[in-house]
Design a protein around this motif. Structure first.
Motif, PDB file in Angstrom:
ATOM      1  N   GLU A  81       0.820  -1.215   0.000  1.00  0.00           N
ATOM      2  CA  GLU A  81       0.000   0.000   0.000  1.00  0.00           C
ATOM      3  C   GLU A  81       0.853   1.263   0.000  1.00  0.00           C
ATOM      4  O   GLU A  81       0.441   2.295  -0.536  1.00  0.00           O
ATOM      5  N   ARG A  82       2.044   1.202   0.598  1.00  0.00           N
ATOM      6  CA  ARG A  82       2.876   2.409   0.722  1.00  0.00           C
ATOM      7  C   ARG A  82       3.800   2.627  -0.466  1.00  0.00           C
ATOM      8  O   ARG A  82       4.022   3.767  -0.890  1.00  0.00           O
ATOM      9  N   VAL A  83       4.373   1.549  -0.980  1.00  0.00           N
ATOM     10  CA  VAL A  83       5.430   1.671  -1.995  1.00  0.00           C
ATOM     11  C   VAL A  83       4.842   1.377  -3.371  1.00  0.00           C
ATOM     12  O   VAL A  83       4.229   0.327  -3.574  1.00  0.00           O
ATOM     13  N   PRO A  84       5.020   2.263  -4.345  1.00  0.00           N
ATOM     14  CA  PRO A  84       4.449   2.022  -5.678  1.00  0.00           C
ATOM     15  C   PRO A  84       5.247   0.980  -6.460  1.00  0.00           C
ATOM     16  O   PRO A  84       6.445   0.793  -6.233  1.00  0.00           O
ATOM     17  N   VAL A  85       4.567   0.294  -7.353  1.00  0.00           N
ATOM     18  CA  VAL A  85       5.253  -0.571  -8.316  1.00  0.00           C
ATOM     19  C   VAL A  85       5.953   0.324  -9.333  1.00  0.00           C
ATOM     20  O   VAL A  85       5.371   1.291  -9.838  1.00  0.00           O
ATOM     21  N   SER A  86       7.222   0.014  -9.637  1.00  0.00           N
ATOM     22  CA  SER A  86       8.016   0.884 -10.512  1.00  0.00           C
ATOM     23  C   SER A  86       8.645   0.096 -11.643  1.00  0.00           C
ATOM     24  O   SER A  86       9.136  -1.023 -11.441  1.00  0.00           O
ATOM     25  N   ALA A  87       8.639   0.678 -12.831  1.00  0.00           N
ATOM     26  CA  ALA A  87       9.421   0.170 -13.954  1.00  0.00           C
ATOM     27  C   ALA A  87      10.785   0.844 -13.922  1.00  0.00           C
ATOM     28  O   ALA A  87      11.006   1.810 -13.177  1.00  0.00           O
ATOM     29  N   TYR A  88      11.707   0.361 -14.734  1.00  0.00           N
ATOM     30  CA  TYR A  88      13.069   0.912 -14.731  1.00  0.00           C
ATOM     31  C   TYR A  88      13.054   2.414 -15.013  1.00  0.00           C
ATOM     32  O   TYR A  88      13.764   3.190 -14.359  1.00  0.00           O
ATOM     33  N   GLU A  89      12.249   2.814 -16.006  1.00  0.00           N
ATOM     34  CA  GLU A  89      12.238   4.223 -16.389  1.00  0.00           C
ATOM     35  C   GLU A  89      11.868   5.139 -15.221  1.00  0.00           C
ATOM     36  O   GLU A  89      12.356   6.272 -15.130  1.00  0.00           O
ATOM     37  N   GLU A  90      11.019   4.655 -14.323  1.00  0.00           N
ATOM     38  CA  GLU A  90      10.602   5.464 -13.182  1.00  0.00           C
ATOM     39  C   GLU A  90      11.673   5.536 -12.102  1.00  0.00           C
ATOM     40  O   GLU A  90      11.679   6.468 -11.292  1.00  0.00           O
ATOM     41  N   LEU A  91      12.594   4.582 -12.105  1.00  0.00           N
ATOM     42  CA  LEU A  91      13.663   4.572 -11.115  1.00  0.00           C
ATOM     43  C   LEU A  91      14.939   5.250 -11.605  1.00  0.00           C
ATOM     44  O   LEU A  91      15.883   5.411 -10.832  1.00  0.00           O
ATOM     45  N   VAL A  92      14.984   5.608 -12.876  1.00  0.00           N
ATOM     46  CA  VAL A  92      16.210   6.153 -13.467  1.00  0.00           C
ATOM     47  C   VAL A  92      16.800   7.315 -12.667  1.00  0.00           C
ATOM     48  O   VAL A  92      18.007   7.345 -12.415  1.00  0.00           O
ATOM     49  N   PRO A  93      16.015   8.329 -12.250  1.00  0.00           N
ATOM     50  CA  PRO A  93      16.633   9.446 -11.497  1.00  0.00           C
ATOM     51  C   PRO A  93      17.393   8.976 -10.259  1.00  0.00           C
ATOM     52  O   PRO A  93      18.530   9.416 -10.023  1.00  0.00           O
TER      53      PRO A  93
END
Length: 501
Positions: free
Chosen positions: A56-68
């Motif tokens: 509920e707290r942590v979003p699911v992320s793809a690589y592009e969203e983690l790049v920064p």
């Protein structure tokens, strides 16, 4: 060493018998370790979250969203995703996007994931095949290379490369003792030179096991056989008994390896070792299913097919998965990846214990006409066609053919570009078996193929020898873990390969 490896069997039996308790313990340890990181403070890891609260707290992320945040880690910032500074990064294309991905490889990921799973594989191999005495000789492993971190080129300690190269460079002494060739050859970046020098080095050694990608292992085995003046590799290495293979499905290559290694005592086991972690391995020789590794620093969640492209995807925990359905993997790891969409899809074949088969990738499939062909379907169909026509395939890819405005109406089709080691005498028969097998495996494909109404029969294009290798070389991806994407929903990839001289 064999005795020490056998001790790992108890740990394997434990997580097989207590999967949910083990996974909750893994999650607790991950959150506790990372509680003081930037992500830990942002999402309250110190609150001892359980699985549902974590989701509920942590979003699911793809690589592009983690790049920064990943780029900050690559530049040397500490305590962003995982405690401390990360020095090693696994480089992977991994998607249809041409840009490389850089996955952090922490010390914990190396020792508690990759090397722990390596010990598990040694334990299982020596348990199943004690007569082979695998540890009495050498394991020949093929891998890629590593180069300076592109965002920290002046830092001699920070490197990036194929996960195989990262693993080999940091191997513990027990593993380095049993492997060949030496690092100065194994990590060469010029692939043609690497194959030649490795072949000359290993042809006189007592090689008892192989480890690597089937595509490139074939090239090496052929060269070793040529140098030795032998008819088969069994004449060169009479004690060879095991091939640990991964990265691509083995079905299309099985017959070719039987020809190269015509020893009835030769065995094959599959491993699922990605840049993001060691996910699963084949623990039963008589089954092609892979045991999900549950105490190796990875907490698993799974996205059902209807959530793959959702804006806020809802993943299910391990205890909620169902047999036969394809799920996209979501992992949280001891390398600081949190609810990360790895891009691979798996299908559960057993729930007690949890065993899987790799079914494809969320971005690598054929669904231009509603046929929903996944990689698992494609590789099974290729293997069936190879058996029916007594041939073997070196590499292949497939893409849609669009007939918009053509005289035959709205029918589409698939073009299969296949490089054979020896083309079949009847390519039409190969294509027919391929088509028939796909219809048996995939009801959506079968419905579209009914009376050729919505989908035309597949078109087979025989690739010139070495075409895929030249294409990889042109893209600077020859060797190592790099491989040709099997399926694409556009023609860009296939047309680009066809344009290669």
């Amino acid at each position: 060493m064999s005795w020490g490896a056998q001790r790992r069997l108890r740990s394997i039996y434990h997580f097989r018998d207590h999967p949910h308790e083990v996974q909750q313990q893994v999650l607790r340890e991950l959150l506790h370790t990372a509680r003081a990181t930037e992500w830990g403070r942002r999402y309250g890891f110190a609150d001892a979250l359980r699985g549902q609260e974590f989701a509920e707290r942590v979003p699911v992320s793809a690589y592009e969203e983690l790049v920064p945040d990943l780029e900050r880690v690559m530049r040397g910032e500490a305590d962003v995703l995982w405690p401390g500074q990360v020095q090693w990064f696994a480089k992977s294309s991994g998607t249809t996007n041409a840009r490389s991905k850089y996955i952090p490889v922490t010390r914990e990921a190396l020792h508690e994931c990759h090397y722990r799973a390596g010990r598990d594989m040694v334990a299982l191999s020596t348990f199943h095949y004690p007569e082979a005495q695998l540890l009495g000789g050498k394991t020949l492993s093929l891998g890629g290379t590593h180069t300076p971190n592109p965002l920290r080129p002046d830092d001699a300690l920070s490197r990036a490369g194929d996960v195989s190269a990262v693993i080999m460079q940091n191997l513990p002494a027990w593993a380095e003792h049993i492997r060949t060739p030496p690092l100065e050859l194994a990590l060469l970046d010029e692939w043609e030179e690497k194959i030649e020098r490795i072949a000359r080095h290993v042809q006189h050694q007592d090689v008892r096991a192989l480890a690597g990608v089937p595509t490139w292992m074939i090239v090496l085995l052929r060269r070793v056989t040529e140098l030795a003046g032998a008819n088969t590799i069994t004449e060169v290495w009479p004690n060879l008994r095991l091939f640990l293979h991964g990265a691509v499905a083995f079905g299309p290559y099985r017959e070719l390896f039987r020809q190269l290694i015509p020893n009835p005592q030769m065995h094959y086991l599959e491993v699922y070792n990605a840049s993001e972690g060691y996910i699963a391995l084949q623990d039963e020789p008589d089954s092609e299913d892979l045991l999900l590794l549950l105490n190796h620093g990875i907490y698993y969640e799974f996205l059902p097919a209807d959530q793959w492209d959702a804006s806020e995807p809802q993943a299910v925990p391990l205890e909620a998965v169902e047999l036969g359905k394809s799920y996209a993997l979501v992992i949280s790891t001891n390398a600081g990846l949190w609810r990360y969409k790895i891009g691979d899809t798996v299908r559960f074949t057993s729930l007690k214990p949890y065993r899987i088969r790799i079914s494809g990738r969320t971005k690598h499939f054929l669904n231009a006409f509603g046929e929903e062909v996944v990689i698992e379907n494609a590789e099974a169909a290729i293997a069936a066609a190879c058996r029916a026509t007594a041939t073997t395939v070196r590499d292949f890819t497939a893409a849609p053919i669009y007939f918009a405005g053509a005289s035959d109406g709205s029918r589409g089709g698939h073009q299969w570009l296949i490089e054979f080691t020896q083309p079949p005498h009847d390519t039409a028969h190969f294509a027919a078996v391929l088509d028939h097998t796909l219809r048996q495996l995939n009801s959506d494909y079968d419905a579209k193929r009914h009376r050729d109404m919505a989908l035309a029969p597949p078109t087979l294009t025989v690739a010139a020898p070495g075409l895929f290798e030249r294409w990889l070389a042109r893209r600077g991806k020859l060797g190592g873990q790099h491989k040709v994407p099997r399926l694409s929903n556009s023609r860009d990839l296939l047309d680009d390969i066809l344009s290669t001289v």
